[in-house]
Design a protein around this motif. Structure first.
Motif, short mmCIF file in Angstrom:
data_model
loop_
_atom_site.label_atom_id
_atom_site.label_comp_id
_atom_site.label_asym_id
_atom_site.label_seq_id
_atom_site.Cartn_x
_atom_site.Cartn_y
_atom_site.Cartn_z
N ALA A 1 0.84 -1.21 0.00
CA ALA A 1 0.00 0.00 0.00
C ALA A 1 0.87 1.26 0.00
O ALA A 1 0.51 2.27 -0.59
N ILE A 2 2.02 1.18 0.66
CA ILE A 2 2.95 2.31 0.65
C ILE A 2 3.50 2.49 -0.77
O ILE A 2 3.48 3.58 -1.32
N MET A 3 3.96 1.41 -1.37
CA MET A 3 4.58 1.46 -2.69
C MET A 3 3.59 1.88 -3.77
O MET A 3 3.91 2.70 -4.63
N ALA A 4 2.38 1.32 -3.70
CA ALA A 4 1.39 1.61 -4.75
C ALA A 4 0.57 2.85 -4.41
O ALA A 4 -0.29 3.25 -5.18
N GLU A 5 0.83 3.42 -3.23
CA GLU A 5 0.17 4.65 -2.78
C GLU A 5 -1.36 4.52 -2.74
O GLU A 5 -2.08 5.24 -3.42
N ILE A 6 -1.80 3.58 -1.93
CA ILE A 6 -3.23 3.29 -1.79
C ILE A 6 -3.70 3.78 -0.42
O ILE A 6 -3.22 3.29 0.61
N PRO A 7 -4.65 4.70 -0.37
CA PRO A 7 -5.15 5.17 0.93
C PRO A 7 -5.86 4.04 1.69
O PRO A 7 -6.70 3.34 1.12
N CYS A 8 -5.51 3.86 2.97
CA CYS A 8 -6.19 2.87 3.80
C CYS A 8 -5.81 3.12 5.26
O CYS A 8 -4.81 3.78 5.53
N VAL A 9 -6.64 2.64 6.17
CA VAL A 9 -6.40 2.82 7.60
C VAL A 9 -6.30 1.45 8.27
O VAL A 9 -7.15 0.59 8.05
N ILE A 10 -5.25 1.28 9.07
CA ILE A 10 -5.02 0.01 9.77
C ILE A 10 -5.01 0.30 11.26
O ILE A 10 -4.17 1.07 11.73
N VAL A 11 -5.93 -0.32 11.99
CA VAL A 11 -5.96 -0.13 13.44
C VAL A 11 -5.22 -1.29 14.09
O VAL A 11 -5.50 -2.45 13.78
N ASN A 12 -4.30 -0.98 14.97
CA ASN A 12 -3.64 -2.01 15.78
C ASN A 12 -3.93 -1.69 17.25
O ASN A 12 -3.37 -0.75 17.80
N VAL A 13 -4.83 -2.47 17.85
CA VAL A 13 -5.08 -2.32 19.27
C VAL A 13 -4.06 -3.22 19.97
O VAL A 13 -4.18 -4.44 19.97
N GLN A 14 -3.03 -2.58 20.51
CA GLN A 14 -1.86 -3.35 20.96
C GLN A 14 -2.12 -4.21 22.19
O GLN A 14 -2.78 -3.80 23.13
N ARG A 15 -1.55 -5.40 22.16
CA ARG A 15 -1.46 -6.32 23.29
C ARG A 15 0.02 -6.53 23.55
O ARG A 15 0.86 -6.04 22.80
N GLY A 16 0.35 -7.30 24.57
CA GLY A 16 1.76 -7.57 24.84
C GLY A 16 2.32 -8.61 23.89
O GLY A 16 1.66 -9.60 23.59
N GLY A 17 3.54 -8.42 23.43
CA GLY A 17 4.22 -9.38 22.56
C GLY A 17 5.60 -9.64 23.10
O GLY A 17 5.91 -9.14 24.19
N PRO A 18 6.47 -10.35 22.41
CA PRO A 18 6.30 -10.90 21.06
C PRO A 18 5.37 -12.12 21.01
O PRO A 18 4.90 -12.57 22.05
N SER A 19 5.15 -12.60 19.80
CA SER A 19 4.33 -13.78 19.53
C SER A 19 2.92 -13.60 20.08
O SER A 19 2.41 -12.50 20.13
N THR A 20 2.31 -14.68 20.53
CA THR A 20 0.93 -14.58 21.04
C THR A 20 0.91 -13.68 22.27
O THR A 20 -0.08 -13.00 22.53
N GLY A 21 1.99 -13.68 23.01
CA GLY A 21 2.20 -12.71 24.08
C GLY A 21 1.14 -12.75 25.15
O GLY A 21 0.85 -13.81 25.71
N ILE A 22 0.53 -11.61 25.42
CA ILE A 22 -0.45 -11.51 26.50
C ILE A 22 -1.68 -10.78 25.94
O ILE A 22 -1.80 -9.56 26.03
N THR B 1 -4.87 -10.28 26.44
CA THR B 1 -5.91 -9.49 27.09
C THR B 1 -5.33 -8.39 27.97
O THR B 1 -6.04 -7.79 28.76
N HIS B 2 -4.04 -8.15 27.86
CA HIS B 2 -3.40 -7.13 28.70
C HIS B 2 -2.75 -6.07 27.84
O HIS B 2 -2.53 -6.24 26.65
N VAL B 3 -2.38 -4.98 28.53
CA VAL B 3 -1.97 -3.81 27.78
C VAL B 3 -0.46 -3.79 27.49
O VAL B 3 0.33 -4.34 28.27
N SER B 4 -0.10 -3.15 26.39
CA SER B 4 1.30 -2.93 26.02
C SER B 4 1.34 -1.85 24.96
O SER B 4 0.32 -1.57 24.31
N GLN B 5 2.50 -1.24 24.82
CA GLN B 5 2.71 -0.32 23.69
C GLN B 5 3.96 -0.76 22.94
O GLN B 5 4.77 0.05 22.51
N GLY B 6 4.08 -2.06 22.78
CA GLY B 6 5.31 -2.64 22.24
C GLY B 6 5.43 -2.62 20.73
O GLY B 6 6.46 -3.05 20.19
N ASP B 7 4.40 -2.12 20.04
CA ASP B 7 4.43 -2.20 18.56
C ASP B 7 4.79 -0.87 17.90
O ASP B 7 4.57 -0.69 16.71
#
Lengths: 268, 382
Positions: B94-115, B117-123
């Motif tokens: 989408a960056i390369m082809a310049e396509i407008p779009c919105v991606i929501v990431n509601v962060q959880r704890g990582g890496p991997s499956t992580g945690i 149901t709990h909070v993190s700002q690791g992304d």
């Protein structure tokens, strides 16, 4: 409209090797579209990555050359967003059925009105001849220098099991049949799968000592037989070609239109 | 009570903002803690003729919204860490082809499956550099539901203005917390609609030839102009090219169109910065605790302030330098190992005066956690 009208001459010459079957597929497809009298503005061609995927650059439709394996997912977004458009998705065997296998079965399951073409040359050509999920047991490839122990699956059987409502197979030798099948597939309302056996003399042919492109096409003539023929019963090794499934079932975008109706009734 | 005052989750506020902005197409895959966004849109979108689809995975979701955007729709997907990882290749497309779009990431704890149901700002850094290759990216965040709404609208506006994907980096606390949202009236917030080409049928349209102002008018798939879109380096026709000049010019264009507009893209809030000796820099849910501490200490004579970042990428270097240069100490408050801390240290003339107050255990950082770090920095002990 002349076939030439469907081509972006500006972008030729194409990248395919001499003897490659993919140009024959392009030719048959355009003949089918010409016979259907479709306008260029109503066709969206979405492709992935690989030799096959370059086909989208050469045609004068709305064309979306995407990432490896995901063409059907992009096409699903286009189609559901604008159901009036005709979606044609040419893919290679690795593109459609290795990295893209998940999208393939789920698009079939939804019965969304997309024509998926699997240009099956049994090899990864663009990266130089590695075995694909359709190379087959006992074949040779640059990543199978001691022969391939991976079993292949049958694209037609897979598409049928996943719920595709139009399933066909043909070869680059049978160009008349290919054009006819493409016409039917594009007209079909629902998910259509057309597998085209397409020769790769550069890699699959060379690695497996199958001779020239002409030799390989001749093998398609000799190794295949029409669906349900007597010959298949006598020689089970023959590959059937023709239309295997062609049935009417509710199409996904139509079904979603009903969802919209239901949702709108709920708020009034 | 007025109809436009709601008591809801942050994820719901995001949905309200997206619908206000004119969202027409959503594709997603269930994942905690973002699932409510998909559930609500499955219900709400068809009510207004929009379309929702649950795809077979997050890769397909990201691809589907790109396809839908090309037909002229405003599009969005929502996910959390593992799904965001899967989306990275298509995000780069989408960056390369310049396509407008919105991606929501509601962060959880990582890496991997992580945690989950709990909070993190690791992304935070994943949002910046998750996809391969040199590129620029826009990432917004918010700490309360009113701002979740506003930033969601802003995300659509930026996506359309710059023809770029925009990442909304929320977190589990904001996503699941319930508080008041006052939905703005129609017309109260500005909406940017897609810039479409004025080139007539039969005249050559160059989809990837920027205008003088750097913007590229689009043409909807299915419309009068047929053109090629690819993730390969491409010329003004959208056709693949490996000419050094084409490659160089395109990557410069992709990076410059974002970085040269950092001032327009930068959103932030500041509290008591003018005379602050102690400045907290925070964002997302963490900024709530930071603000709480500031409001608590100010009446008690502490010259403390807060810079709340709402645009994380492109990082607002100049803003941080300007607002915090005079401070005696800066404490970055975040729920990760110091991802924004690195940026603040990079831009400050005296990086040795920048400290970190963080939590990385899945527990929401409290004002007391920050207070304890402050006391250590002040040499007062905990």
């Amino acid at each position: 409209m002349a076939i030439k009208e469907y081509i972006r001459e500006r972008f030729f010459p194409h990248i395919w090797c001499p003897g490659c079957g993919h140009g024959i597929v392009l030719n048959s497809l355009l003949r089918a579209i010409e016979k259907l009298g479709m306008s260029k503005n109503e066709i969206v061609m979405v492709s992935g990555i690989g030799c096959s995927s370059r086909i989208s650059g050469y045609v004068d439709f709305h064309t979306l050359h995407t990432i490896h394996g995901r063409a059907l997912a992009f096409a699903t977004g286009v189609k559901l967003s604008r159901p009036e458009l005709n979606l044609i998705v040419p893919m290679g065997d690795g593109d459609a059925l290795a990295i893209g296998g998940n999208h393939f079965i789920h698009a079939a399951r939804r019965n969304i009105d997309i024509t998926a073409i699997v240009m099956n040359n049994r090899i990864y050509g663009m990266t130089g001849g590695q075995y694909s999920p359709l190379s087959g047991y006992g074949t040779m490839a640059t990543t199978a220098p001691y022969t391939n122990i991976d079993h292949s699956f049958d694209t037609v059987q897979l598409a049928m099991a996943a719920g595709a409502t139009f399933v066909a197979r043909t070869t680059t030798y049978h160009v008349q049949q290919m054009t006819k099948i493409f016409r039917e597939a594009v007209l079909h309302e629902g998910f259509s799968v057309v597998e085209v056996l397409s020769q790769c003399p550069t890699y699959f042919g060379r690695k497996n000592r199958l001779g020239t492109a002409v030799d390989m096409m001749e093998q398609y003539k000799n190794n295949t037989t029409p669906v349900g023929s007597k010959a298949k019963k006598e020689n089970p090794d023959l590959i059937e070609r023709g239309i295997f499934v062609q049935k009417e079932l509710p199409e996904y975008c139509h079904e979603y239109d009903k969802i919209i109706e239901r949702a709108m009734q709920k708020i009034t | 009570m007025s109809d436009n005052i709601k008591f809801l989750q942050g994820n719901e506020a995001c949905v309200e903002g997206a619908l206000y902005a004119g969202l027409e197409f959503f594709a997603g895959y269930p994942i905690t803690p973002s699932t409510e966004i998909a559930e609500l849109l499955a219900y709400r979108l068809p009510q207004r003729g929009g379309r929702f689809i649950q795809m077979e995975d997050e890769i397909a979701s990201m691809c589907a919204i790109i396809g839908a955007s090309l037909t002229g729709r405003k599009v969005m997907t929502a996910t959390s860490g593992p799904g965001f990882s899967l989306m990275q290749e298509a995000l780069g497309y989408a960056i390369m082809a310049e396509i407008p779009c919105v991606i929501v990431n509601v962060q959880r704890g990582g890496p991997s499956t992580g945690i989950p149901t709990h909070v993190s700002q690791g992304d935070v850094n994943q949002a910046r550099w998750g996809t391969h290759g040199d590129h620029a990216v826009v990432t917004l965040t918010a700490s309360n539901h009113q701002d979740v709404f506003a930033m969601t609208v802003e995300a659509f506006n930026i996506a359309e203005t710059y023809r770029t994907p925009v990442i909304l980096l929320f977190d589990e606390v904001v996503g699941h917390m319930r508080e008041q949202l006052v939905v703005p009236q129609e017309g109260e917030l500005a909406l940017v609609e897609r810039l479409r080409t004025a080139v007539k049928a039969g005249v050559d349209y160059h989809p990837y030839l920027p205008r003088e102002d750097g913007r590229l008018p689009m043409s909807d798939f299915g419309g009068i102009h047929r053109y090629n879109v690819t993730g390969l380096f491409h010329d003004m026709w959208g056709f693949p090219s490996d000419k050094p000049q084409v490659v160089h010019d395109l990557i410069r264009h992709l990076v410059d169109k974002i970085n040269n507009n950092v001032n327009q893209i930068t959103k932030y809030k500041s509290y008591y910065l003018d005379d602050a000796e102690f400045i907290l820099i925070s964002y997302g849910a963490s900024a709530r605790s930071a603000l709480h501490l500031v409001e608590y200490l100010r009446p008690r004579g502490e010259r403390i302030g807060l810079l709340e970042l709402q645009t994380l990428w492109p990082f607002p270097d100049y803003l941080v330098r300007e607002k915090c240069g005079h401070a005696k100490y800066v404490i970055v408050v975040e729920m990760n190992m110091g991802q924004i801390l690195q940026e603040v240290r990079r831009v400050m003339d005296q990086p040795q005066k920048v400290f970190l107050a963080n939590r990385i255990d899945g527990v929401f950082i409290t004002p007391m956690d920050i207070r304890n770090i402050m006391r250590v920095v002040q040499g007062k002990g905990v």
